[in-house]
Design an enzyme around this catalytic site. Sequence first.
Site, PDB file in Angstrom:
ATOM      1  N   ASP A 173       0.848  -1.195   0.000  1.00 50.31           N
ATOM      2  CA  ASP A 173       0.000   0.000   0.000  1.00 50.31           C
ATOM      3  C   ASP A 173       0.889   1.253   0.000  1.00 50.31           C
ATOM      4  OD1 ASP A 173      -3.103   0.750   1.019  1.00 50.31           O
ATOM      5  OD2 ASP A 173      -1.563   2.231   1.532  1.00 50.31           O
ATOM      6  N   ASN A 181      -2.159  13.217  -4.080  1.00 51.85           N
ATOM      7  CA  ASN A 181      -3.340  13.637  -4.848  1.00 51.85           C
ATOM      8  C   ASN A 181      -3.705  15.081  -4.538  1.00 51.85           C
ATOM      9  OD1 ASN A 181      -4.172  11.497  -6.466  1.00 51.85           O
ATOM     10  ND2 ASN A 181      -5.289  10.508  -4.814  1.00 51.85           N
ATOM     11  N   ASP A 190      -2.341   9.274 -10.392  1.00 54.22           N
ATOM     12  CA  ASP A 190      -2.482   8.127 -11.308  1.00 54.22           C
ATOM     13  C   ASP A 190      -1.115   7.706 -11.853  1.00 54.22           C
ATOM     14  OD1 ASP A 190      -5.176   8.118 -10.977  1.00 54.22           O
ATOM     15  OD2 ASP A 190      -5.693   8.821 -12.988  1.00 54.22           O
ATOM     16  N   GLU A 216      -5.083   2.438  -3.896  1.00 55.82           N
ATOM     17  CA  GLU A 216      -3.613   2.520  -3.877  1.00 55.82           C
ATOM     18  C   GLU A 216      -3.044   1.261  -3.225  1.00 55.82           C
ATOM     19  OE1 GLU A 216      -5.243   2.914  -0.940  1.00 55.82           O
ATOM     20  OE2 GLU A 216      -3.679   4.089   0.057  1.00 55.82           O
TER      21      GLU A 216
HETATM   22  N1  LIG Z   1      -4.972   9.366  -8.229  1.00 61.49           N
HETATM   23  C1  LIG Z   1      -5.703   8.359  -7.738  1.00 61.49           C
HETATM   24  N2  LIG Z   1      -5.994   8.338  -6.426  1.00 61.49           N
HETATM   25  C2  LIG Z   1      -6.715   7.300  -5.943  1.00 61.49           C
HETATM   26  C3  LIG Z   1      -7.177   6.265  -6.758  1.00 61.49           C
HETATM   27  N3  LIG Z   1      -7.868   5.379  -5.974  1.00 61.49           N
HETATM   28  C4  LIG Z   1      -7.825   5.849  -4.719  1.00 61.49           C
HETATM   29  N4  LIG Z   1      -7.109   7.008  -4.673  1.00 61.49           N
HETATM   30  C5  LIG Z   1      -6.819   7.894  -3.530  1.00 61.49           C
HETATM   31  O1  LIG Z   1      -5.985   7.221  -2.634  1.00 61.49           O
HETATM   32  C6  LIG Z   1      -6.039   7.959  -1.410  1.00 61.49           C
HETATM   33  C7  LIG Z   1      -5.944   7.000  -0.257  1.00 61.49           C
HETATM   34  O2  LIG Z   1      -5.827   7.766   0.887  1.00 61.49           O
HETATM   35  P1  LIG Z   1      -5.808   7.150   2.333  1.00 61.49           P
HETATM   36  O3  LIG Z   1      -6.625   5.900   2.398  1.00 61.49           O
HETATM   37  O4  LIG Z   1      -6.169   8.262   3.279  1.00 61.49           O
HETATM   38  O5  LIG Z   1      -4.334   6.677   2.548  1.00 61.49           O
HETATM   39  P2  LIG Z   1      -2.942   7.404   2.525  1.00 61.49           P
HETATM   40  O6  LIG Z   1      -3.035   8.902   2.365  1.00 61.49           O
HETATM   41  O7  LIG Z   1      -2.110   6.701   1.504  1.00 61.49           O
HETATM   42  O8  LIG Z   1      -2.405   7.132   3.978  1.00 61.49           O
HETATM   43  P3  LIG Z   1      -1.800   5.789   4.569  1.00 61.49           P
HETATM   44  O9  LIG Z   1      -2.353   4.640   3.766  1.00 61.49           O
HETATM   45  O10 LIG Z   1      -2.273   5.759   5.988  1.00 61.49           O
HETATM   46  O11 LIG Z   1      -0.323   5.876   4.467  1.00 61.49           O
HETATM   47  C8  LIG Z   1      -7.319   8.778  -1.442  1.00 61.49           C
HETATM   48  O12 LIG Z   1      -6.994  10.137  -1.583  1.00 61.49           O
HETATM   49  C9  LIG Z   1      -8.021   8.270  -2.714  1.00 61.49           C
HETATM   50  O13 LIG Z   1      -8.764   9.319  -3.353  1.00 61.49           O
HETATM   51  C10 LIG Z   1      -6.885   6.332  -8.160  1.00 61.49           C
HETATM   52  O14 LIG Z   1      -7.244   5.467  -8.952  1.00 61.49           O
HETATM   53  N5  LIG Z   1      -6.134   7.391  -8.590  1.00 61.49           N
END
Ligand SMILES: Nc1nc2c(ncn2[C@@H]2O[C@H](COP(=O)(O)OP(=O)(O)OP(=O)(O)O)[C@@H](O)[C@H]2O)c(=O)[nH]1
Length: 307
Positions: A173, A181, A190, A216
């Site tokens: 992850d 983002n 992306d 992610e």
């Molecule tokens: N660009 C993009 N962002 C995505 C996609 N799918 C999910 N996300 C984003 O992935 C992010 C996941 O954020 P969080 O679950 O808060 O996790 P994190 O910020 O990585 O924090 P930790 O996992 O705790 O380290 C969110 O902002 C989603 O909008 C995608 O296909 N493209």
Amino acid sequence: MSGEEDNPITQRTMASGGPQLDGDRRACLVVIHGEGLGRRVDVGETTVRVGRSRDNDLVIAHPSVSRRHCEIRIEAGVCHLRDLGATNRTRVNDVPVEGAELRDGDHVTVGESLLKFIGRENPESSYHAEVYQLVTHDPLTELPNRRHFTERVDAAIAAAVEQGEPLSLCIVDVDLFKPINDGYGHVAGDGVLQELAARLRQHAGDQELPARIGGEEFALLMPGCTLPEALVRGEALRREVEALPFRIEQKPHRITVSVGVADLRLGRSDRSSLMRAADAALYAAKSSGRNCVRSPEPDTPTENIDD
Ligand SMILES: Nc1nc2c(ncn2[C@@H]2O[C@H](COP(=O)(O)OP(=O)(O)OP(=O)(O)O)[C@@H](O)[C@H]2O)c(=O)[nH]1
């Protein structure tokens, strides 16, 4: 006056020969009705088996289908189907058969599912290959999607249990992806996911299956891999990601990942318990400050194992 003939788009369109028929087509069997809809299997000189149990080449997990229902292969250009003593005898074009030669367009009934045989010459074979790619792969990264991954995990677990082989699973992850983002936009995010997918694909061995199983969140299924070996592999991947900066808006950017690793073992011998264990390990990695690898068995030794 602007006649249609003067319009460059019209001219290009009229000059177009239409879609090219793919010369490298394979014969295949496609499920067109019932359980397994859309699933397909290439048919060639190596025998492919259809049935309910997970070790078949085309799995149709429905009670009306026998564990090993029928098998198909091409010999000297002719496609042969053989019923494997299925309780509901295999039917070809609605006629119960012990064996039959299949021709392009023939319908094969397996339990309550209907399959269609698409011969090599039939351009529909490319269509079904494309549809299959669309339903089984993630369009952004072109990795197998979660649905396809879980089916493959089921099959790999069945094979590992039958052969008494180890099997491990990594869930990977991206750390703090939301700020990427938020700071650089979704398109940049992306790009990071695509680059990570490429690295994961490169990292995966021939028998291993990388996948994108969530936004992610990625996974790597490692048949034949013990937990200590999987921990070493997870750590190598983590280091690779950290060591080589990603490029966001033409600038290098350090990205890290957290990794949860679990193996198949007594009391954890089905897909949901294996994935739950890897997920719990991932959660532990995040709670330990991210950018690390964890397993549900924190004391697993990983020394003396080559990268
Ligand atoms: N660009 C993009 N962002 C995505 C996609 N799918 C999910 N996300 C984003 O992935 C992010 C996941 O954020 P969080 O679950 O808060 O996790 P994190 O910020 O990585 O924090 P930790 O996992 O705790 O380290 C969110 O902002 C989603 O909008 C995608 O296909 N493209």
